[in-house]
Design a protein around this motif. Structure first.
Motif, mmCIF file in Angstrom:
data_model
loop_
_atom_site.group_PDB
_atom_site.id
_atom_site.type_symbol
_atom_site.label_atom_id
_atom_site.label_comp_id
_atom_site.label_asym_id
_atom_site.label_seq_id
_atom_site.Cartn_x
_atom_site.Cartn_y
_atom_site.Cartn_z
ATOM 1 N N UNK A 72 0.830 -1.189 0.000
ATOM 2 C CA UNK A 72 0.000 0.000 0.000
ATOM 3 C C UNK A 72 0.873 1.250 0.000
ATOM 4 N N UNK A 73 0.269 2.387 -0.274
ATOM 5 C CA UNK A 73 1.010 3.644 -0.193
ATOM 6 C C UNK A 73 1.611 3.842 1.190
ATOM 7 N N UNK A 74 0.840 3.490 2.234
ATOM 8 C CA UNK A 74 1.297 3.736 3.602
ATOM 9 C C UNK A 74 2.371 2.751 4.055
ATOM 10 N N UNK A 75 2.621 1.716 3.278
ATOM 11 C CA UNK A 75 3.604 0.709 3.700
ATOM 12 C C UNK A 75 4.758 0.566 2.706
ATOM 13 N N UNK A 76 4.958 1.568 1.876
ATOM 14 C CA UNK A 76 5.988 1.457 0.842
ATOM 15 C C UNK A 76 7.398 1.336 1.412
ATOM 16 N N UNK A 77 7.636 1.846 2.619
ATOM 17 C CA UNK A 77 8.988 1.780 3.205
ATOM 18 C C UNK A 77 9.160 0.603 4.154
ATOM 19 N N UNK A 78 8.112 -0.160 4.380
ATOM 20 C CA UNK A 78 8.220 -1.346 5.237
ATOM 21 C C UNK A 78 9.097 -2.385 4.535
ATOM 22 N N UNK A 79 10.071 -2.924 5.240
ATOM 23 C CA UNK A 79 11.010 -3.914 4.703
ATOM 24 C C UNK A 79 11.804 -3.347 3.523
ATOM 25 N N UNK A 80 12.059 -2.065 3.532
ATOM 26 C CA UNK A 80 12.864 -1.471 2.467
ATOM 27 C C UNK A 80 12.011 -0.947 1.333
ATOM 28 N N UNK A 81 12.646 -0.254 0.406
ATOM 29 C CA UNK A 81 11.916 0.408 -0.655
ATOM 30 C C UNK A 81 11.729 -0.400 -1.918
ATOM 31 N N UNK A 82 12.367 -1.570 -2.017
ATOM 32 C CA UNK A 82 12.281 -2.379 -3.228
ATOM 33 C C UNK A 82 11.120 -3.368 -3.093
ATOM 34 N N UNK A 83 10.073 -3.255 -3.915
ATOM 35 C CA UNK A 83 8.857 -4.051 -3.686
ATOM 36 C C UNK A 83 8.972 -5.531 -4.002
ATOM 37 N N UNK A 84 9.728 -5.914 -5.008
ATOM 38 C CA UNK A 84 9.772 -7.328 -5.383
ATOM 39 C C UNK A 84 10.295 -8.219 -4.248
ATOM 40 N N UNK A 85 11.401 -7.851 -3.586
ATOM 41 C CA UNK A 85 11.852 -8.678 -2.456
ATOM 42 C C UNK A 85 10.844 -8.722 -1.314
ATOM 43 N N UNK A 86 10.060 -7.667 -1.140
ATOM 44 C CA UNK A 86 9.058 -7.661 -0.075
ATOM 45 C C UNK A 86 7.983 -8.699 -0.344
ATOM 46 N N UNK A 87 7.662 -8.896 -1.596
ATOM 47 C CA UNK A 87 6.652 -9.890 -1.939
ATOM 48 C C UNK A 87 7.150 -11.296 -1.607
ATOM 49 N N UNK A 88 8.399 -11.571 -1.952
ATOM 50 C CA UNK A 88 8.994 -12.860 -1.611
ATOM 51 C C UNK A 88 9.058 -13.050 -0.098
ATOM 52 N N UNK A 89 9.424 -11.991 0.606
ATOM 53 C CA UNK A 89 9.518 -12.072 2.067
ATOM 54 C C UNK A 89 8.152 -12.350 2.690
ATOM 55 N N UNK A 90 7.095 -11.786 2.125
ATOM 56 C CA UNK A 90 5.757 -12.035 2.656
ATOM 57 C C UNK A 90 5.359 -13.496 2.478
ATOM 58 N N UNK A 91 5.691 -14.063 1.329
ATOM 59 C CA UNK A 91 5.403 -15.480 1.108
ATOM 60 C C UNK A 91 6.189 -16.333 2.098
ATOM 61 N N UNK A 92 7.443 -15.985 2.344
ATOM 62 C CA UNK A 92 8.246 -16.724 3.323
ATOM 63 C C UNK A 92 7.601 -16.659 4.713
ATOM 64 N N UNK A 93 7.100 -15.479 5.087
ATOM 65 C CA UNK A 93 6.432 -15.343 6.382
ATOM 66 C C UNK A 93 5.171 -16.203 6.437
#
Length: 271
Positions: A72-93
């Motif tokens: 979301x707009x409000x969570x763009x800086x959560x887990x860093x600014x690069x979105x693709x790795x955040x998606x992988x990290x969410x699946x890992x979680x």
């Protein structure tokens, strides 16, 4: 009635009690008898920590059945600014916590590199684990009489070949779409539902189901009649509630509405 086999699980998004924090969402879900929770990963540090979430789940006997990626707009800086790795990290979680679904928004138009590889990344992640990555329907941004292109490759999952999608009825209201039509359009790809309502206003409202113009009851009854097995997640906005009691009442009303119409659909199916 065995809710595990006769109707979908009804879970509570942790955003539904905002501005209360995630710990309170688990308490409310347990007190009201929800089947589990969907965790929105965002600025609340608890949502970013699998160990803390696991402890909350165990304390309240509330399974974490799905996780919303920080897109979301409000969570763009959560887990860093690069979105693709955040998606992988969410699946890992999700794997770590035993959640079956990860919900993700399509990329914003300014995330061009992420957008170019988004469909391929989603497809690859869906093949790597048992977690289902379900892309959510969004809506055009409107300014006056203009519509702004806010998402790439697009806001409407029906125009793309994702393996799984999430239907959000508040978003379909903003997009001036009918959620029943989207159920038809998505077909077997519909794996997850965000239950809320809207009036077709420019802003995303996330009303208690039944208070807007979307066919919330019809969607629930149809899914139950068709023995659909995904989760229905209550994702309403209660930040304007003036008292704690009013917030809890809205969350309770949403659960009662959803269970009532799912049960009616089961009865119609079995008649």
């Amino acid at each position: 009635m065995d809710q595990d086999t006769d109707r979908p699980h009804v879970t509570l998004s942790t955003t539904s009690v905002y501005p209360w924090r995630t710990t309170r969402a688990f308490e409310v879900a347990a007190d009201l008898g929800y089947d589990g929770v969907e965790v929105m990963v965002w600025g609340d540090e608890t949502t970013q920590d699998a160990l803390k979430l696991e402890r909350l789940s165990e304390k309240h006997d509330m399974p974490i059945r799905s996780i919303h990626a920080p897109t979301l707009l409000v969570s763009q800086r959560v887990w860093g600014g690069s979105p693709a790795p955040k998606l992988t990290r969410t699946v890992d979680m999700a794997v770590e916590l035993g959640a079956g679904v990860v919900v993700v928004h399509p990329p914003f138009r300014w995330q061009r590199k992420y957008a170019r590889g988004f469909e391929e990344q989603v497809a690859e992640l869906n093949q790597l684990t048992d977690v289902t990555l379900a892309v959510e329907n969004m809506y055009p941004w409107r300014g006056g009489k203009r519509e702004l292109v806010a998402y790439l490759p697009g806001w409407d999952p029906s125009e793309h070949g994702y393996d799984a999608v999430t239907l959000d009825l508040s978003h379909s209201a903003v997009a001036h779409q009918n959620a029943m039509d989207l159920v038809d359009e998505f077909g077997d790809r519909l794996r997850h539902v965000h239950m809320a309502d809207g009036t077709g206003a420019v802003m995303d409202e996330h009303l208690v189901p039944g208070r807007g113009t979307q066919p919330c009851a019809d969607v629930l009854r149809r899914l139950a009649r068709e023995s659909w097995t995904g989760d229905v997640v209550i994702e309403i906005a209660t930040r304007k509630c003036k008292t704690d009691e009013a917030r809890i009442a809205d969350v309770a009303e949403s659960l009662a509405f959803t269970r009532e119409h799912l049960a009616a659909g089961v009865a119609e199916r079995d008649a």
